[in-house]
Design a protein around this motif. Structure first.
Motif, PDB file in Angstrom:
ATOM      1  N   VAL A 171       0.834  -1.203   0.000  1.00  8.39           N
ATOM      2  CA  VAL A 171       0.000   0.000   0.000  1.00  8.39           C
ATOM      3  C   VAL A 171       0.873   1.260   0.000  1.00  8.39           C
ATOM      4  O   VAL A 171       0.654   2.195  -0.772  1.00  8.39           O
ATOM      5  N   ALA A 172       1.884   1.263   0.873  1.00 12.18           N
ATOM      6  CA  ALA A 172       2.753   2.437   0.985  1.00 12.18           C
ATOM      7  C   ALA A 172       3.568   2.654  -0.296  1.00 12.18           C
ATOM      8  O   ALA A 172       3.697   3.781  -0.783  1.00 12.18           O
ATOM      9  N   LYS A 173       4.094   1.561  -0.861  1.00  6.43           N
ATOM     10  CA  LYS A 173       4.926   1.690  -2.065  1.00  6.43           C
ATOM     11  C   LYS A 173       4.126   2.151  -3.268  1.00  6.43           C
ATOM     12  O   LYS A 173       4.658   2.764  -4.188  1.00  6.43           O
ATOM     13  N   ALA A 174       2.822   1.859  -3.262  1.00  5.69           N
ATOM     14  CA  ALA A 174       1.964   2.306  -4.362  1.00  5.69           C
ATOM     15  C   ALA A 174       1.538   3.764  -4.159  1.00  5.69           C
ATOM     16  O   ALA A 174       0.802   4.324  -4.965  1.00  5.69           O
ATOM     17  N   GLY A 175       2.004   4.369  -3.072  1.00  2.00           N
ATOM     18  CA  GLY A 175       1.679   5.764  -2.800  1.00  2.00           C
ATOM     19  C   GLY A 175       0.238   5.972  -2.359  1.00  2.00           C
ATOM     20  O   GLY A 175      -0.344   7.036  -2.551  1.00  2.00           O
ATOM     21  N   LEU A 176      -0.351   4.937  -1.730  1.00  2.00           N
ATOM     22  CA  LEU A 176      -1.773   5.002  -1.373  1.00  2.00           C
ATOM     23  C   LEU A 176      -2.019   5.355   0.096  1.00  2.00           C
ATOM     24  O   LEU A 176      -3.162   5.571   0.501  1.00  2.00           O
ATOM     25  N   SER A 177      -0.949   5.420   0.906  1.00  2.00           N
ATOM     26  CA  SER A 177      -1.126   5.688   2.341  1.00  2.00           C
ATOM     27  C   SER A 177      -1.191   7.177   2.633  1.00  2.00           C
ATOM     28  O   SER A 177      -0.264   7.907   2.290  1.00  2.00           O
ATOM     29  N   ASP A 178      -2.265   7.604   3.296  1.00  2.00           N
ATOM     30  CA  ASP A 178      -2.315   8.983   3.775  1.00  2.00           C
ATOM     31  C   ASP A 178      -1.409   9.129   4.990  1.00  2.00           C
ATOM     32  O   ASP A 178      -0.843  10.179   5.228  1.00  2.00           O
ATOM     33  N   GLN A 179      -1.307   8.058   5.759  1.00  2.00           N
ATOM     34  CA  GLN A 179      -0.419   8.063   6.924  1.00  2.00           C
ATOM     35  C   GLN A 179       0.185   6.679   7.096  1.00  2.00           C
ATOM     36  O   GLN A 179      -0.502   5.677   6.950  1.00  2.00           O
ATOM     37  N   VAL A 180       1.486   6.659   7.397  1.00  4.88           N
ATOM     38  CA  VAL A 180       2.171   5.412   7.752  1.00  4.88           C
ATOM     39  C   VAL A 180       2.486   5.526   9.236  1.00  4.88           C
ATOM     40  O   VAL A 180       3.193   6.431   9.659  1.00  4.88           O
ATOM     41  N   LEU A 181       1.917   4.614  10.029  1.00  6.63           N
ATOM     42  CA  LEU A 181       1.990   4.754  11.483  1.00  6.63           C
ATOM     43  C   LEU A 181       2.583   3.529  12.160  1.00  6.63           C
ATOM     44  O   LEU A 181       2.315   2.405  11.736  1.00  6.63           O
ATOM     45  N   PRO A 182       3.348   3.732  13.245  1.00 10.47           N
ATOM     46  CA  PRO A 182       3.742   2.595  14.075  1.00 10.47           C
ATOM     47  C   PRO A 182       2.482   1.996  14.703  1.00 10.47           C
ATOM     48  O   PRO A 182       1.526   2.730  14.971  1.00 10.47           O
ATOM     49  N   LEU A 183       2.488   0.700  14.934  1.00  7.92           N
ATOM     50  CA  LEU A 183       1.304   0.002  15.431  1.00  7.92           C
ATOM     51  C   LEU A 183       0.668   0.690  16.635  1.00  7.92           C
ATOM     52  O   LEU A 183      -0.540   0.871  16.684  1.00  7.92           O
ATOM     53  N   ASP A 184       1.487   1.088  17.616  1.00  7.17           N
ATOM     54  CA  ASP A 184       0.923   1.665  18.835  1.00  7.17           C
ATOM     55  C   ASP A 184       0.227   2.994  18.600  1.00  7.17           C
ATOM     56  O   ASP A 184      -0.547   3.445  19.432  1.00  7.17           O
ATOM     57  N   GLU A 185       0.507   3.631  17.474  1.00  3.21           N
ATOM     58  CA  GLU A 185      -0.138   4.925  17.200  1.00  3.21           C
ATOM     59  C   GLU A 185      -1.428   4.782  16.387  1.00  3.21           C
ATOM     60  O   GLU A 185      -2.195   5.730  16.264  1.00  3.21           O
ATOM     61  N   VAL A 186      -1.666   3.585  15.826  1.00  2.32           N
ATOM     62  CA  VAL A 186      -2.851   3.406  14.980  1.00  2.32           C
ATOM     63  C   VAL A 186      -4.134   3.558  15.802  1.00  2.32           C
ATOM     64  O   VAL A 186      -5.009   4.369  15.487  1.00  2.32           O
TER      65      VAL A 186
END
Length: 194
Positions: A171-186
């Motif tokens: 998802v991130a590599k396709a440029g589709l993530s609005d936010q990339v978060l560490p698990l504890d922050e999700v």
């Protein structure tokens, strides 16, 4: 700017390898009155999902149960896709319900994150948040694309906190993530949406 709670009709979370622990950490952060329904698609055999839903329900403030045919999406409730079946959504804005089906065998995973994301994108345009957590493969990437095309939001777990950085990476590599978060922050980010 992220999604506003008032605009969200549903949050859909997809996970695979490492997902059960990750989901527990996310869902236990949600307050009892969390105002948006949550759908969870975890790659898991049918025999495991009822017990997993029960366990989450014991640990979480929100209500968690395995999705059954025609369950309405309700605020403060988490519906877990039954193992071995695809999870779909039907209805109309403000009154969405789920259905499950066998589906073609060309989908390696049942339930499939892609299918759930795509169905939600069609029925809740601009009103959905898709979250892709740890997992092998790329299930969720095509669905994330559908969500983005309909003006929805997508978050993905970061590499450092993922057991297997496959699904969120796709998802991130396709440029589709609005936010990339560490698990504890999700879960925290979800709980703090305004």
């Amino acid at each position: 700017a992220g999604p506003r709670l008032a605009d969200l009709e549903v949050v859909v979370i997809g996970a695979s390898t490492g997902g059960p622990v990750a989901l527990q950490r996310v869902l236990t952060q949600l307050p009892a009155g969390f105002p948006v329904p949550v759908l969870v698609v975890q790659h898991m055999p049918a025999s495991f999902t009822p017990a997993f839903a029960e366990r989450l329900n014991e640990l979480c403030q929100v209500r968690v149960r395995e999705a059954a045919e025609n369950d309405l999406l309700r605020p403060g409730e988490v519906l877990l896709a039954p193992g071995g079946r695809h999870l779909g959504v039907r209805g109309r804005a403000g009154a969405l319900c789920v259905y499950t089906y066998e589906g073609a065998s060309d989908h390696f995973y049942k339930p499939s994150v892609d299918i759930a994301f795509r169905e939600v994108a069609e029925l809740a345009p601009r009103g959905a948040l898709g979250i892709v957590l740890t997992g092998m493969g790329a299930d969720g990437a095509k669905g994330a694309q559908a969500l983005k095309e309909r003006g929805c939001w997508v978050w993905s777990q970061d590499e450092a906190s993922s057991v297997i950085y496959g699904m969120p990476a796709a998802v991130a590599k396709a440029g589709l993530s609005d936010q990339v978060l560490p698990l504890d922050e999700v879960g925290e980010a979800l709980a703090h949406l305004r």
